[in-house]
Design an enzyme around this catalytic site. Structure first.
Site, mmCIF file in Angstrom:
data_model
loop_
_atom_site.group_PDB
_atom_site.id
_atom_site.type_symbol
_atom_site.label_atom_id
_atom_site.label_comp_id
_atom_site.label_asym_id
_atom_site.label_seq_id
_atom_site.Cartn_x
_atom_site.Cartn_y
_atom_site.Cartn_z
ATOM 1 N N ASP A 198 0.862 -1.185 0.000
ATOM 2 C CA ASP A 198 0.000 0.000 0.000
ATOM 3 C C ASP A 198 0.901 1.238 0.000
ATOM 4 O O ASP A 198 2.128 1.123 0.025
ATOM 5 C CB ASP A 198 -0.964 -0.032 1.201
ATOM 6 N N GLY A 224 -16.315 -0.590 5.231
ATOM 7 C CA GLY A 224 -17.694 -1.010 5.461
ATOM 8 C C GLY A 224 -18.116 -2.114 4.523
ATOM 9 O O GLY A 224 -17.286 -2.713 3.836
ATOM 10 N N ASP A 247 -8.350 -7.088 -0.619
ATOM 11 C CA ASP A 247 -7.450 -7.418 0.495
ATOM 12 C C ASP A 247 -8.245 -7.287 1.776
ATOM 13 O O ASP A 247 -9.137 -6.434 1.875
ATOM 14 C CB ASP A 247 -6.229 -6.481 0.544
ATOM 15 N N CYS A 254 -13.289 -29.987 2.798
ATOM 16 C CA CYS A 254 -12.182 -29.018 2.656
ATOM 17 C C CYS A 254 -10.860 -29.786 2.617
ATOM 18 O O CYS A 254 -10.655 -30.729 3.371
ATOM 19 C CB CYS A 254 -12.181 -28.009 3.802
ATOM 20 N N CYS A 294 -7.829 -28.544 3.229
ATOM 21 C CA CYS A 294 -6.722 -27.866 3.915
ATOM 22 C C CYS A 294 -6.071 -28.770 4.970
ATOM 23 O O CYS A 294 -6.657 -29.778 5.378
ATOM 24 C CB CYS A 294 -7.193 -26.552 4.550
ATOM 25 N N CYS A 335 -8.337 -29.413 8.061
ATOM 26 C CA CYS A 335 -9.499 -30.289 7.881
ATOM 27 C C CYS A 335 -9.111 -31.735 7.559
ATOM 28 O O CYS A 335 -9.800 -32.668 7.958
ATOM 29 C CB CYS A 335 -10.408 -29.725 6.790
ATOM 30 N N HIS A 347 -7.251 -22.884 7.580
ATOM 31 C CA HIS A 347 -8.579 -23.215 7.053
ATOM 32 C C HIS A 347 -9.264 -21.993 6.425
ATOM 33 O O HIS A 347 -9.784 -22.063 5.306
ATOM 34 C CB HIS A 347 -9.505 -23.821 8.108
HETATM 35 ZN ZN LIG Z 1 -10.235 -26.576 5.944
#
Ligand SMILES: [Zn+2]
Length: 334
Positions: free
Chosen positions: A60, A195, A246, A287, A289, A292, A318
């Site tokens: 940034d 927001g 982001d 999932c 990952c 999981c 996760h």
């Molecule tokens: Zn997961």
């Protein structure tokens, strides 16, 4: 893009980050400016080399935080039409953040995508104040672009994005966007308000985002800064074509036990609740990952309830994997 504020996504190694499918990150220019300093980062080969990270890194401008800290009087310093001057609360050293300086710092960090300094103020400013912010933003964008070209950063394959200001006034956003297009950038960013993109009824809460999206030149990216709930990302992308985001939401929420799970009625699983104490299922069925595939809700519940760092790591893995699957489903990640 998750926030890798100081060159790390909190609680993860770069290898763990990569395994979630994350190949775009944001680093925080102000934090790295204050410590260890851009000269040190440059000496060490740039932030990506330092992290041993091969994906895309965006930095940034450093302005957003400096401005909010100065506006709220939490930091000492002042903002003029030339930029900001402030004192580091770390060591009392004086720093200057001008459009040119911001580009130079980002060049030393050696990120792939840079953001020009903009005048970001509170979202509820008066029209008069929003007009001044637009005027300064345009002047700074022009100066930053000239400096970017002077330093030959375009020839090194770096991309430069600008920030469209104008608070809650669609006509000001439109004017700002029109003028920024004349200067010419690789990406156009929505900033300054934050927001939620969608309200509780699932309708657009920030109409000025539509104004910007409809004007973007072909082949340029649209970056919704700080937009991050899954429903906001999905709506902004499907309905308006915003394609870069982001957010701290998946990582910060993970550390507090708020996990994303498509099989839960509201899409959220609060793992520290007692009902998960003996639950041997994975966080989210299906999932892929690390958390999981290998561990149960009960284990992560136990770790987080006791403040174990590994619990934060697994929860972050996760949530980032969930977000990357979301981006892939939207046709992103390219
Ligand atoms: Zn997961």
């Amino acid at each position: 893009m998750p926030d890798a504020t100081r060159g790390a996504v909190r609680a993860l190694t770069t290898a763990q980050l990569k395994a979630t499918g994350t190949d775009h990150i944001v680093v925080n220019t102000l934090h790295l400016l204050l410590s260890p300093g851009p000269e040190r980062v440059a000496e060490l080969g740039g932030i990506k080399k330092l992290m041993n990270y091969e994906g895309t890194a965006l930095s940034d401008s450093g302005g957003y935080q400096v401005f909010s800290l100065l506006h709220s009087k939490k930091w000492q310093g002042k903002i003029t039409k030339f930029g900001a001057v402030f004192k580091s609360p770390k060591d009392g050293r004086k720093h200057e953040l001008t459009p040119e300086k911001s580009i130079e710092v980002q060049m030393m960090l050696d990120t792939d995508v840079m953001v020009v300094l903009d005048d970001c103020r509170d979202s509820n400013v008066s029209k008069k104040e929003a007009e001044i912010a637009v005027e300064w933003t345009l002047d700074w964008a022009d100066k930053a672009k000239r400096h970017f070209l002077k330093l030959g950063l375009d020839k090194k394959g770096k991309l430069l994005s600008c920030v469209v200001q104008g608070a809650r006034f669609p006509e000001l956003r439109e004017f700002c966007m029109k003028e920024l297009i004349k200067i010419g950038f690789d990406g156009y960013n929505y900033g300054g308000v934050g927001g939620y993109v969608v309200d509780n009824k699932g309708e657009l809460a920030l109409p000025e985002m539509k104004v910007i999206a409809e004007m973007v030149p072909k082949g340029k990216f649209l970056y919704a800064m700080g937009v991050g709930r899954p429903q906001d990302i999905e709506f902004a992308n499907r309905e308006m074509g915003w394609n870069v985001f982001d957010t701290v939401i998946p990582t910060r929420n993970a550390r507090h036990g708020t996990l994303y799970c498509a099989t839960e009625p509201d899409g959220i699983l609060r793992i520290t609740r007692s009902r998960f104490a003996k639950d041997l299922l994975p966080i989210e069925k299906g999932c892929d990952c690390e958390a999981c595939v290998n561990y149960s809700r009960a284990y992560i519940h136990h770790l987080l309830r006791n403040g174990e760092m590994t619990g934060m790591t697994l929860a972050t893995i996760h949530n980032l994997r969930f977000y990357q699957r979301l981006m892939t489903s939207l046709g992103g990640n390219s």
